[in-house]
Design an enzyme around this catalytic site. Structure first.
Site, PDB file in Angstrom:
ATOM      1  N   GLY A  24      47.002  77.445  21.395  1.00 57.07           N
ATOM      2  CA  GLY A  24      48.386  77.225  20.962  1.00 57.07           C
ATOM      3  C   GLY A  24      48.951  75.972  21.608  1.00 57.07           C
ATOM      4  O   GLY A  24      48.579  75.630  22.723  1.00 57.07           O
ATOM      5  N   GLY A 125      44.375  76.449  27.144  1.00 51.15           N
ATOM      6  CA  GLY A 125      44.656  77.653  27.905  1.00 51.15           C
ATOM      7  C   GLY A 125      43.368  78.368  28.262  1.00 51.15           C
ATOM      8  O   GLY A 125      42.273  77.806  28.144  1.00 51.15           O
ATOM      9  N   ASP A 150      52.849  80.205  28.967  1.00 54.24           N
ATOM     10  CA  ASP A 150      52.841  81.513  29.639  1.00 54.24           C
ATOM     11  C   ASP A 150      52.685  81.396  31.162  1.00 54.24           C
ATOM     12  O   ASP A 150      52.997  82.333  31.886  1.00 54.24           O
ATOM     13  CB  ASP A 150      51.700  82.394  29.113  1.00 54.24           C
ATOM     14  CG  ASP A 150      51.760  82.586  27.605  1.00 54.24           C
ATOM     15  OD1 ASP A 150      52.838  82.371  27.025  1.00 54.24           O
ATOM     16  OD2 ASP A 150      50.720  82.946  27.020  1.00 54.24           O
TER      17      ASP A 150
HETATM   18  O1  F6P Z   1      49.764  81.799  24.804  1.00 54.69           O
HETATM   19  C1  F6P Z   1      50.861  81.109  24.307  1.00 54.69           C
HETATM   20  C2  F6P Z   1      51.559  81.935  23.275  1.00 54.69           C
HETATM   21  O2  F6P Z   1      52.664  81.189  22.836  1.00 54.69           O
HETATM   22  C3  F6P Z   1      51.965  83.335  23.735  1.00 54.69           C
HETATM   23  O3  F6P Z   1      53.093  83.317  24.539  1.00 54.69           O
HETATM   24  C4  F6P Z   1      52.107  84.046  22.408  1.00 54.69           C
HETATM   25  O4  F6P Z   1      51.891  85.425  22.511  1.00 54.69           O
HETATM   26  C5  F6P Z   1      51.025  83.426  21.591  1.00 54.69           C
HETATM   27  O5  F6P Z   1      50.737  82.171  22.151  1.00 54.69           O
HETATM   28  C6  F6P Z   1      51.392  83.233  20.139  1.00 54.69           C
HETATM   29  O6  F6P Z   1      50.300  82.721  19.483  1.00 54.69           O
HETATM   30  P1  F6P Z   1      50.325  82.225  17.958  1.00 54.69           P
HETATM   31  O7  F6P Z   1      50.736  80.778  17.995  1.00 54.69           O
HETATM   32  O8  F6P Z   1      48.930  82.401  17.518  1.00 54.69           O
HETATM   33  O9  F6P Z   1      51.331  83.040  17.218  1.00 54.69           O
END
Ligand code: F6P
Length: 370
Positions: A24, A125, A150
């Site tokens: 992400g 990450g 996070d």
């Molecule tokens: O790990 C970063 C994060 O933004 C988390 O806080 C969240 O749960 C997740 O990624 C959301 O991921 P996606 O972009 O796949 O919805």
């Protein structure tokens, strides 16, 4: 290819490196890319940007040389100029290439050699850094850069992106205070963080929340309700409750909107609505929920994140050129250090329940629900 073959490369033999972003996005990715490109180019090394994470190694046309001119003006830009993918573990899938079907990892290692790279800087990450560590074991010289809003990567006190997410969430809580007070409501604010409560804790304290629910401290919603009733009793007829997306009641699990699939973790969501419904019933107060979601990942990085990202990028180039591979740059204030990827991946840095900020928040009357 024998393991560790790259060690025969003298640092001075590195003339070309790749940089990629995976997982992400987080504010500050472009600031790292800019630092890598400028530091690398000024050291006489060609820097190639790989598109869409490791997929940029699948074909010759999925990467481009980046010069200082290409990165001018991106310090303050959110997102990533290289694109990113968050679709799970590439090691589990065979891929179709212009030269026929291949195992993903074999193709990446082969193309790394054919593109004459001396090393890779991988910004990501835990998921991306785990993949990087596996590629390092296959012989690719890699330095990792920790990224996630996070802030849950082991070995570093801060990941870039976290400060920006906290700043945004704090401002959102500020705004919710005035409308909550005007309507005498409970406002529940759900923030990201997966299984770590760092964003909720910092934004909750920074925004002056009355209750903060984090994954590390399972809650009893009745305790939050009683905190709200006692505020009402002394004349504060509104309350702000910050809920981490991974928060869970002491008799239940996390709220999930999509179950995990092979190589892809479960998607969290709904924690805020669950708390709001229970509080409305228990207190008979009007309650609203705001889910900050991906807004926390967007926008321009704060000055703290820009500086941290720049320091990470510069140090990553230094390490790669010194032959210090299979490591991650990390912030151990006041220094940027190198830690082995093996000590970092597959683990999570959670909020210790006796962390000083938790103790201080409690001392100030903030409820955690336990
Ligand atoms: O790990 C970063 C994060 O933004 C988390 O806080 C969240 O749960 C997740 O990624 C959301 O991921 P996606 O972009 O796949 O919805």
């Amino acid at each position: 290819m024998s393991e560790g073959w790259y060690k025969s490369l003298m640092p001075s033999a590195i003339k070309k490196i790749g940089v990629l972003t995976g997982g992400g996005d987080a504010p500050g990715l472009n600031a790292v890319i800019r630092a890598v490109v400028k530091a690398g180019t000024n050291a006489g090394v060609e820097v190639v940007g790989l598109e869409d994470s490791f997929d940029g190694l699948l074909e010759f046309n999925r990467s481009r040389t980046l010069t200082p001119k290409d990165v001018t003006g991106i310090l303050r830009r959110g997102g990533t100029i290289l694109g990113t993918v968050n679709t799970g573990d590439p090691f589990v899938k065979p891929v179709e290439t212009s030269e026929g079907p291949r195992q993903y990892a074999d193709r990446c290692v082969e193309m790394f050699g054919r593109m004459r790279f001396g090393g890779l800087i991988v910004i990501g990450g835990d998921g991306t850094l785990s993949i990087a560590h596996r590629f390092a074991k296959l012989g690719i010289p890699i330095v990792g850069v920790p990224k996630t809003i996070d802030n849950d990567i082991v070995g570093t006190t801060n990941c870039f992106g976290f400060d920006t997410a906290v700043a945004f969430a704090t401002e959102a809580i500020d705004r919710l205070h005035t409308t909550a007070e005007a309507h005498r409501r409970i406002m529940v604010v759900e923030v990201m963080g997966r299984y770590a409560g760092w964003i909720a804790l910092y934004a909750g304290v920074g925004g002056g929340a009355d209750a903060i629910l984090i994954p590390e401290i399972p809650y009893d919603v009745e305790r939050i309700a009683s905190q709200i009733r006692s505020r009402d009793a002394w004349g504060a007829h509104f309350s702000i409750v910050v809920v981490a997306e991974g928060a869970r009641p002491n008799d239940g699990g996390v709220s999930v909107v999509e179950e995990a699939t092979r190589g892809r973790p479960e998607r969290l969501g709904g924690a805020g609505h669950r708390v709001a419904a229970a509080l409305e019933e228990l207190t008979a107060k009007e309650t609203r929920t705001v889910v900050l979601g991906h807004l926390q990942r967007g926008g321009s990085p704060t000055s703290f994140d820009r500086v941290l990202a720049t320091r990470f990028g510069g140090r990553a180039v230094e390490l790669l050129l010194q032959g210090e591979c299979d490591k991650m740059v990390a912030f151990r204030p006041p220094d940027i250090v190198a830690v082995p990827l093996a000590d970092v991946v597959g683990r999570q840095r959670l909020v210790p329940p006796d962390f000083d900020l938790v103790r201080t928040a409690r001392a100030l009357g903030v409820a955690f629900g336990d």
